[in-house]
Design an enzyme around this catalytic site. Structure first.
Site, short mmCIF file in Angstrom:
data_model
loop_
_atom_site.label_atom_id
_atom_site.label_comp_id
_atom_site.label_asym_id
_atom_site.label_seq_id
_atom_site.Cartn_x
_atom_site.Cartn_y
_atom_site.Cartn_z
N SER A 22 -35.38 107.82 43.20
CA SER A 22 -35.64 107.92 41.76
C SER A 22 -35.03 106.71 41.03
O SER A 22 -35.48 105.59 41.27
CB SER A 22 -35.13 109.25 41.24
OG SER A 22 -35.60 109.49 39.94
N HIS A 49 -41.54 109.28 40.96
CA HIS A 49 -42.13 110.54 40.44
C HIS A 49 -43.54 110.22 39.93
O HIS A 49 -43.95 110.69 38.87
CB HIS A 49 -41.30 111.12 39.29
CG HIS A 49 -39.85 111.35 39.62
ND1 HIS A 49 -39.43 112.40 40.39
CD2 HIS A 49 -38.73 110.67 39.28
CE1 HIS A 49 -38.10 112.36 40.50
NE2 HIS A 49 -37.66 111.31 39.84
N GLU A 106 -43.11 111.79 44.74
CA GLU A 106 -41.87 112.46 45.18
C GLU A 106 -41.90 112.72 46.68
O GLU A 106 -42.96 112.82 47.29
CB GLU A 106 -41.71 113.78 44.39
CG GLU A 106 -41.47 113.50 42.91
CD GLU A 106 -41.24 114.74 42.07
OE1 GLU A 106 -41.40 115.86 42.59
OE2 GLU A 106 -40.91 114.59 40.88
#
Lengths: 272, 272
Positions: free
Chosen positions: A135, A177, A204
């Protein structure tokens, strides 16, 4: 994949992960990172700076231990001054793998940017130490890092905000994401600024393992979207008014599932 | 744009609209359709079959009247038998422009498919009568019509459901509410079935005006996403398991804002 070259001449792997990677059932992405870093010989340093949660570093340390890593330590860096601590730098220098957690990528750039820790991460990776980040820890890999922008499909003038990242992969602009948060618009806006950038949208639980020869392999349960603007014939970015929808002609796009490979230098995808 | 050729030798314009077109302040898309259809000489037939609301046809009739259309009539067709009514067909035949409203495109294909009304729409358009349709009325323009599929960015095996449409634009597969409902995945799935298809994603309040020479112009406030799979190097569609993420290499993509043009036959975009 080649066996790990710890502090050898070859650059280490760079492994941006799209966030929310599987941690319990078949955590393939994290397991391959641990194996690459040396398994029972691995020394993995975790930097949880992006996260505001107290236990993020410890949780990953435990997890990497379960996956067979010999040594793990979480390095607490919440202020720039901590990123100069000699004891902490000594620990970091012993790493065979470095892992940066998710959270807010602006915490990474504002707290780590330009510090001895950031310099050491770049140096160690160049010497063969592997880097993985999920992330925010994936976004920071970019030299030109996405820190915000418009949700959706259609790129707009002002539809992305960039900030300087760590620059472990200079020609890539990495978003995470990607499908889950509907981020095509901001990735297209980013590559349309300057077509030398290759846009990488990571879903993800999906990572790219960038090998020392600059070819990456997709690992994980989702897909990787590659947007290549190098053949672009026209972009209205320079003329568009504030917030206006862009016209972009001749973008190249690849959708890559697990096992697919992509050569960054030649901009060529390959199936396995 | 050339002046309208009512029932001449030249095909009429085909105008798929992405839904939710502006109706009050500067309704550019609808106004240009009315002008093209002859303005005060226009005879516009509205087919509200896709809609379940009683007043949809009347509402558009009033709107087109406000925009200067000389004659408007709404043709109620809620059952296949009504699509054979000679009085209704006579009205339809007098049209200079035909408009199909939004709603459920499966109502259009199941109620109109193969009926004299569907045959007449095709014949009239071939003879120079203009066709516009919004949302479901845009989807039905495709020969291979999208009726459902997966939301998101990443295409999957089984990620789109196709059904036969009216086929006013054979090589196009048209999706609508494109950015707003996040429909890249299903458009990519559709073109990956057979790369002869050009995928067209229409944002709301945005239309393509397909001229008789098969070049279209973008009109409206949003963008049009064109996905061209004709240079595709690899698609995993044939081998992918049920619901699996696809690998698609070398897709071409264009993002077109208002004023941009695209030649369907040569698959070449042009800026104005």
């Amino acid at each position: 994949m080649p066996s790990p070259s710890v502090k050898g001449q070859q650059r280490g792997y760079v492994i941006p992960i799209g966030g929310a990677e599987e941690k319990v059932n078949d955590p393939e992405v994290l397991r391959r990172f641990v194996e690459l870093s040396g398994g029972s010989d691995a020394v993995i340093s975790i930097i949880p700076t992006a996260s505001q949660l107290k236990d993020t570093g410890k949780r990953y340390a435990k997890l990497f231990g379960k996956l067979g890593a010999g040594t793990t330590h979480s390095l607490t860096i919440n202020e720039r001054s901590e990123a100069e601590d000699p004891a902490l730098l000594e620990k970091l220098e012993s790493s065979t793998g470095i892992f940066i957690t998710g959270g807010n990528q602006l915490r990474l750039s504002t707290i780590l940017g330009g510090t001895p820790v950031a310099q050491m991460i770049r140096k160690l990776n160049a010497q063969g130490v592997h880097y993985a980040g999920t992330s925010a820890g994936a976004a920071i890999v970019s030299q030109h890092m996405i820190v915000g922008g418009t949700t959706g499909l259609v790129p707009t003038e002002g539809g992305v905000n960039l900030a300087p990242g760590l620059g472990l992969a200079n020609t890539l602009v990495i978003d995470q994401h990607f499908s889950e948060r509907n981020r095509m618009a901001r990735l297209l806006s980013a590559v349309s600024f300057n077509p030398f950038l290759i846009g990488i949208g990571l879903d993800e639980d999906t990572a790219i393992f960038i090998a020392p020869d600059n070819e990456f392999t997709v690992v994980g349960s989702g897909s990787v979207t590659v947007v290549d603007a190098s053949d672009i014939e026209y972009s209205s970015m320079a003329e568009a008014g504030s917030g206006e929808a862009l016209t972009l002609l001749n973008l190249k796009m690849h959708i890559l599932a697990a096992g697919s490979r992509y050569d960054i230098d030649s901009r060529q995808p390959h199936i396995t």
